[in-house]
Design a protein around this motif. Sequence first.
Motif, PDB file in Angstrom:
ATOM      1  N   CYS A 119       5.519   2.934   1.670  1.00 45.36           N
ATOM      2  CA  CYS A 119       4.977   1.698   1.118  1.00 45.36           C
ATOM      3  C   CYS A 119       4.892   0.691   2.246  1.00 45.36           C
ATOM      4  O   CYS A 119       5.922   0.183   2.711  1.00 45.36           O
ATOM      5  CB  CYS A 119       5.863   1.184  -0.008  1.00 45.36           C
ATOM      6  SG  CYS A 119       5.347  -0.405  -0.692  1.00 45.36           S
TER       7      CYS A 119
ATOM      8  N   VAL B 246       3.006   8.853 -11.581  1.00 48.55           N
ATOM      9  CA  VAL B 246       2.443   7.953 -10.577  1.00 48.55           C
ATOM     10  C   VAL B 246       3.580   7.063 -10.104  1.00 48.55           C
ATOM     11  O   VAL B 246       4.268   6.438 -10.924  1.00 48.55           O
ATOM     12  CB  VAL B 246       1.296   7.107 -11.155  1.00 48.55           C
ATOM     13  CG1 VAL B 246       0.795   6.121 -10.102  1.00 48.55           C
ATOM     14  CG2 VAL B 246       0.164   7.999 -11.625  1.00 48.55           C
TER      15      VAL B 246
ATOM     16  N   TYR C 299       4.985   3.867  -7.955  1.00 41.96           N
ATOM     17  CA  TYR C 299       4.574   2.538  -7.512  1.00 41.96           C
ATOM     18  C   TYR C 299       5.687   1.916  -6.684  1.00 41.96           C
ATOM     19  O   TYR C 299       6.861   2.018  -7.039  1.00 41.96           O
ATOM     20  CB  TYR C 299       4.307   1.619  -8.707  1.00 41.96           C
ATOM     21  CG  TYR C 299       3.187   2.056  -9.603  1.00 41.96           C
ATOM     22  CD1 TYR C 299       3.418   2.912 -10.682  1.00 41.96           C
ATOM     23  CD2 TYR C 299       1.886   1.597  -9.393  1.00 41.96           C
ATOM     24  CE1 TYR C 299       2.388   3.297 -11.519  1.00 41.96           C
ATOM     25  CE2 TYR C 299       0.857   1.987 -10.226  1.00 41.96           C
ATOM     26  CZ  TYR C 299       1.111   2.835 -11.286  1.00 41.96           C
ATOM     27  OH  TYR C 299       0.085   3.224 -12.104  1.00 41.96           O
TER      28      TYR C 299
ATOM     29  N   GLN D 203       0.853  -1.179   0.000  1.00 40.01           N
ATOM     30  CA  GLN D 203       0.000   0.000   0.000  1.00 40.01           C
ATOM     31  C   GLN D 203       0.888   1.227   0.000  1.00 40.01           C
ATOM     32  O   GLN D 203       1.573   1.492   0.988  1.00 40.01           O
ATOM     33  CB  GLN D 203      -0.902   0.010   1.234  1.00 40.01           C
ATOM     34  CG  GLN D 203      -1.810   1.214   1.345  1.00 40.01           C
ATOM     35  CD  GLN D 203      -3.005   1.137   0.433  1.00 40.01           C
ATOM     36  OE1 GLN D 203      -3.510   0.057   0.145  1.00 40.01           O
ATOM     37  NE2 GLN D 203      -3.449   2.279  -0.055  1.00 40.01           N
TER      38      GLN D 203
ATOM     39  N   GLY E  84       1.812  10.690  -1.858  1.00 41.76           N
ATOM     40  CA  GLY E  84       1.876  11.557  -3.015  1.00 41.76           C
ATOM     41  C   GLY E  84       1.115  12.849  -2.802  1.00 41.76           C
ATOM     42  O   GLY E  84       0.380  13.005  -1.831  1.00 41.76           O
TER      43      GLY E  84
ATOM     44  N   LEU F 236       7.360   9.360   0.294  1.00 38.33           N
ATOM     45  CA  LEU F 236       6.400   8.300  -0.007  1.00 38.33           C
ATOM     46  C   LEU F 236       6.634   7.126   0.928  1.00 38.33           C
ATOM     47  O   LEU F 236       7.776   6.839   1.301  1.00 38.33           O
ATOM     48  CB  LEU F 236       6.553   7.837  -1.458  1.00 38.33           C
ATOM     49  CG  LEU F 236       6.463   8.896  -2.550  1.00 38.33           C
ATOM     50  CD1 LEU F 236       6.562   8.248  -3.924  1.00 38.33           C
ATOM     51  CD2 LEU F 236       5.196   9.708  -2.419  1.00 38.33           C
TER      52      LEU F 236
ATOM     53  N   THR G 183       0.763   6.037  -6.273  1.00 42.08           N
ATOM     54  CA  THR G 183       0.420   7.319  -5.658  1.00 42.08           C
ATOM     55  C   THR G 183       0.959   8.426  -6.560  1.00 42.08           C
ATOM     56  O   THR G 183       2.092   8.361  -7.034  1.00 42.08           O
ATOM     57  CB  THR G 183       0.985   7.412  -4.224  1.00 42.08           C
ATOM     58  OG1 THR G 183       0.551   8.627  -3.610  1.00 42.08           O
ATOM     59  CG2 THR G 183       2.502   7.333  -4.183  1.00 42.08           C
TER      60      THR G 183
ATOM     61  N   SER H 295       1.556   5.366  -0.271  1.00 46.44           N
ATOM     62  CA  SER H 295       0.901   6.619   0.115  1.00 46.44           C
ATOM     63  C   SER H 295       1.923   7.734   0.154  1.00 46.44           C
ATOM     64  O   SER H 295       3.138   7.484   0.088  1.00 46.44           O
ATOM     65  CB  SER H 295       0.239   6.465   1.488  1.00 46.44           C
ATOM     66  OG  SER H 295       1.204   6.163   2.473  1.00 46.44           O
TER      67      SER H 295
END
Length: 124
Positions: free
Chosen positions: A21, A91, A93, A4, A8, A19, A118, A6
């Motif tokens: 993860c 984006v 990842y 998951q 951004g 960021l 994100t 997040s």
Amino acid sequence: VQLQASGGGLVQAGGSLILSCAASGRTINGYTMGWFRQTPGKEREFVAATRWNSYIYYADSVEGRFTISRDSARSTVYLQMNLLKPEDTAVYYCAAGNNIILSRIRVPQAYDSWGQGTLVTVSS
């Protein structure tokens, strides 16, 4: 392992973002953890990776500006992004892979699990 991503958002050029993860389902110990990014119409691009032995690799375009780190106790990988440029807009990842050989660490197809992405937008 489920991932998951997040953190951004919208930032001005020269600014910073971090960021995260978060992994669930199993520990990230032993995994190579990577960050990739993608813009419309382009292939997914390697950004950074950290191997199970803590060796770290960066794309030339982010070397010296981005820092990848892992917190194995929290099963979380971070990407600290400084001195952001408009061309960093994408984006982002996170990905996890097991038994990735060094020559394939920059190859998206070598990774088994992916987060949902994100969006990072850097305004000029």
